[in-house]
Write an enzyme that holds these catalytic residues in place. Structure first.
Site, PDB file in Angstrom:
ATOM      1  N   GLU A  85       0.842  -1.206   0.000  1.00 21.46           N
ATOM      2  CA  GLU A  85       0.000   0.000   0.000  1.00 21.46           C
ATOM      3  C   GLU A  85       0.869   1.244   0.000  1.00 21.46           C
ATOM      4  O   GLU A  85       0.573   2.256  -0.620  1.00 21.46           O
ATOM      5  CB  GLU A  85      -0.921  -0.001   1.217  1.00 21.46           C
ATOM      6  CG  GLU A  85      -1.918   1.141   1.251  1.00 21.46           C
ATOM      7  CD  GLU A  85      -1.389   2.413   1.902  1.00 21.46           C
ATOM      8  OE1 GLU A  85      -0.331   2.358   2.542  1.00 21.46           O
ATOM      9  OE2 GLU A  85      -2.017   3.469   1.732  1.00 21.46           O
ATOM     10  N   HIS A 114       4.968   7.230   9.668  1.00 21.16           N
ATOM     11  CA  HIS A 114       6.052   6.905   8.730  1.00 21.16           C
ATOM     12  C   HIS A 114       7.442   7.101   9.348  1.00 21.16           C
ATOM     13  O   HIS A 114       8.414   7.403   8.641  1.00 21.16           O
ATOM     14  CB  HIS A 114       5.922   7.697   7.428  1.00 21.16           C
ATOM     15  CG  HIS A 114       4.841   7.168   6.552  1.00 21.16           C
ATOM     16  ND1 HIS A 114       4.594   7.646   5.283  1.00 21.16           N
ATOM     17  CD2 HIS A 114       3.917   6.187   6.754  1.00 21.16           C
ATOM     18  CE1 HIS A 114       3.580   6.991   4.736  1.00 21.16           C
ATOM     19  NE2 HIS A 114       3.145   6.109   5.619  1.00 21.16           N
TER      20      HIS A 114
HETATM   21  N1  DTR Z   1      -2.388   6.392   3.221  1.00 21.91           N
HETATM   22  C1  DTR Z   1      -2.107   5.984   4.569  1.00 21.91           C
HETATM   23  C2  DTR Z   1      -2.232   7.055   5.604  1.00 21.91           C
HETATM   24  C3  DTR Z   1      -3.317   8.000   5.427  1.00 21.91           C
HETATM   25  C4  DTR Z   1      -3.181   9.331   5.371  1.00 21.91           C
HETATM   26  N2  DTR Z   1      -4.408   9.910   5.303  1.00 21.91           N
HETATM   27  C5  DTR Z   1      -5.338   8.958   5.326  1.00 21.91           C
HETATM   28  C6  DTR Z   1      -6.735   9.027   5.301  1.00 21.91           C
HETATM   29  C7  DTR Z   1      -7.474   7.863   5.312  1.00 21.91           C
HETATM   30  C8  DTR Z   1      -6.799   6.618   5.338  1.00 21.91           C
HETATM   31  C9  DTR Z   1      -5.400   6.548   5.374  1.00 21.91           C
HETATM   32  C10 DTR Z   1      -4.689   7.729   5.383  1.00 21.91           C
HETATM   33  C11 DTR Z   1      -0.722   5.406   4.671  1.00 21.91           C
HETATM   34  O1  DTR Z   1       0.253   6.181   4.724  1.00 21.91           O
HETATM   35  O2  DTR Z   1      -0.623   4.183   4.722  1.00 21.91           O
HETATM   36 ZN    ZN Z   2       1.626   4.812   5.566  1.00 22.92          ZN
HETATM   37 ZN    ZN Z   3      -1.526   3.184   6.105  1.00 27.05          ZN
END
Ligand code: DTR
Ligand code: ZN
Ligand code: ZN
Length: 313
Positions: A167, A283
């Site tokens: 992901e 992160h």
């Molecule tokens: N994409 C995700 C973290 C993330 C950041 N904003 C949102 C909103 C809704 C769900 C996930 C996220 C990641 O870094 O894995």
């Molecule tokens: Zn992430």
């Molecule tokens: Zn995530």
């Protein structure tokens, strides 16, 4: 390419719990709802997080795509599901020259023409163990699936659970899964529920505002426990619900916040600290088992189970 490893409930398994079927004696009245979601023990969810932390520690400090820590995480989750009677399948793909894996777990039974899915990404970034992002979602989805098995729940619709690879590289695993669905199979998925970061240390309570039925289901749960929620606005397209949404499949989910800053108004209603990020270890190497708010993890795990039961009954 699909590597299929199948573990099935033994035919001899007998439903130990007696589900009381209440049928109304009033002619024409709909029977009372039979099953209510069980509480998800947050201690169980945290035990999975401890295992994922140990796996990261034993594999170079992370559970990232293409690294040994990711496959070890998948093996852990799959073993629990096989032992609980799920039919599991490992879907293999390649990204960035490295092999990635999705784990799909089907609960036998239910109408396969109406599939309710709940999923989360299992990979971390290379910087750390990824316990909130996204061990929290992965552990909660796993424990909800195990609760289905413990209850020997037999919903009207078919239940499928998923743990996505890569992901963090751009929803690679979930995109691969959706791309491999036939048109018919896509039409059979009545909803996909996504859980990505649901235990943030300075938590917010955000509900995806994509499909209204799914959104209202989560909102009803939180209203029932007297916790206010906000619409999730940070992540449109930023997690594994996006490929399902793009394919026209109803989606929803929960989120407790990442690197955005909690406002004073949010701190007033949710607690925590205004002026700080919802997850200041997002992160980062400090995204360990100490980077979890137990109350948020507990509430979101219970909301997950509530929605799975409600939307599949
Ligand atoms: N994409 C995700 C973290 C993330 C950041 N904003 C949102 C909103 C809704 C769900 C996930 C996220 C990641 O870094 O894995
Ligand atoms: Zn992430
Ligand atoms: Zn995530």
């Amino acid at each position: 390419m699909k590597l299929s490893v199948t573990g099935r409930a033994t035919a001899a398994a007998v439903v130990a719990a007696v589900t009381l079927l209440t049928t109304s004696s009033i002619a024409g009245a709909a029977p009372a709802r039979v099953a209510a979601a069980p509480n998800i023990p947050v201690a169980n969810v945290k035990a999975h997080l401890a295992q994922l932390q140990s796996i990261a520690t034993a594999n170079g400090g992370n559970r990232a795509h293409g690294r040994t820590g990711y496959k070890a995480s998948l093996d852990y989750v799959q073993a629990k599901l096989n032992a609980a009677g799920f039919t599991t399948t490992v879907q293999q793909f390649t990204s960035g020259g490295r092999t990635g894996y999705n784990l799909i777990a089907d609960w036998p039974g239910g109408d396969t023409g109406q599939v309710v899915m709940a999923g989360s990404h299992l990979d971390s970034v290379t910087a750390g163990a990824g316990i909130n992002d996204n061990g929290s979602g992965s552990a909660a989805v796993l424990e909800a699936a195990l609760a289905v098995s413990r209850a020997q729940y037999q919903p009207t619709k078919h239940l499928r659970f998923a743990w996505w690879g890569a992901e963090e590289l751009g929803m690679v695993g979930s995109r691969y899964y959706v791309s491999r669905l036939s048109t018919t199979d896509r039409s059979r998925i009545s909803g996909y529920l996504n859980f990505d970061m649901i235990g943030s240390p300075n938590p917010g309570y955000f509900v995806y505002d994509d499909d209204p039925t799914i959104e209202k289901t989560f909102q009803a749960y939180y209203a029932g426990i007297g916790v206010s929620t906000e619409i999730e606005t940070e992540g449109d397209g930023r997690s594994d619900h996006a490929p399902f949404d793009s394919a026209g499949i109803p989606v929803g989910g929960l989120f407790s916040g990442a690197d955005y800053i909690k406002t004073a108004a949010q701190a007033a209603k949710w607690g925590g600290t205004a002026g700080l990020a919802f997850d200041r270890c997002y992160h980062s190497s400090c995204d360990t088992t100490s980077n979890i708010n137990d109350t948020a993890l507990d509430r979101n795990s219970d909301a997950l189970a509530y929605a799975v039961w409600e939307l599949s009954s």
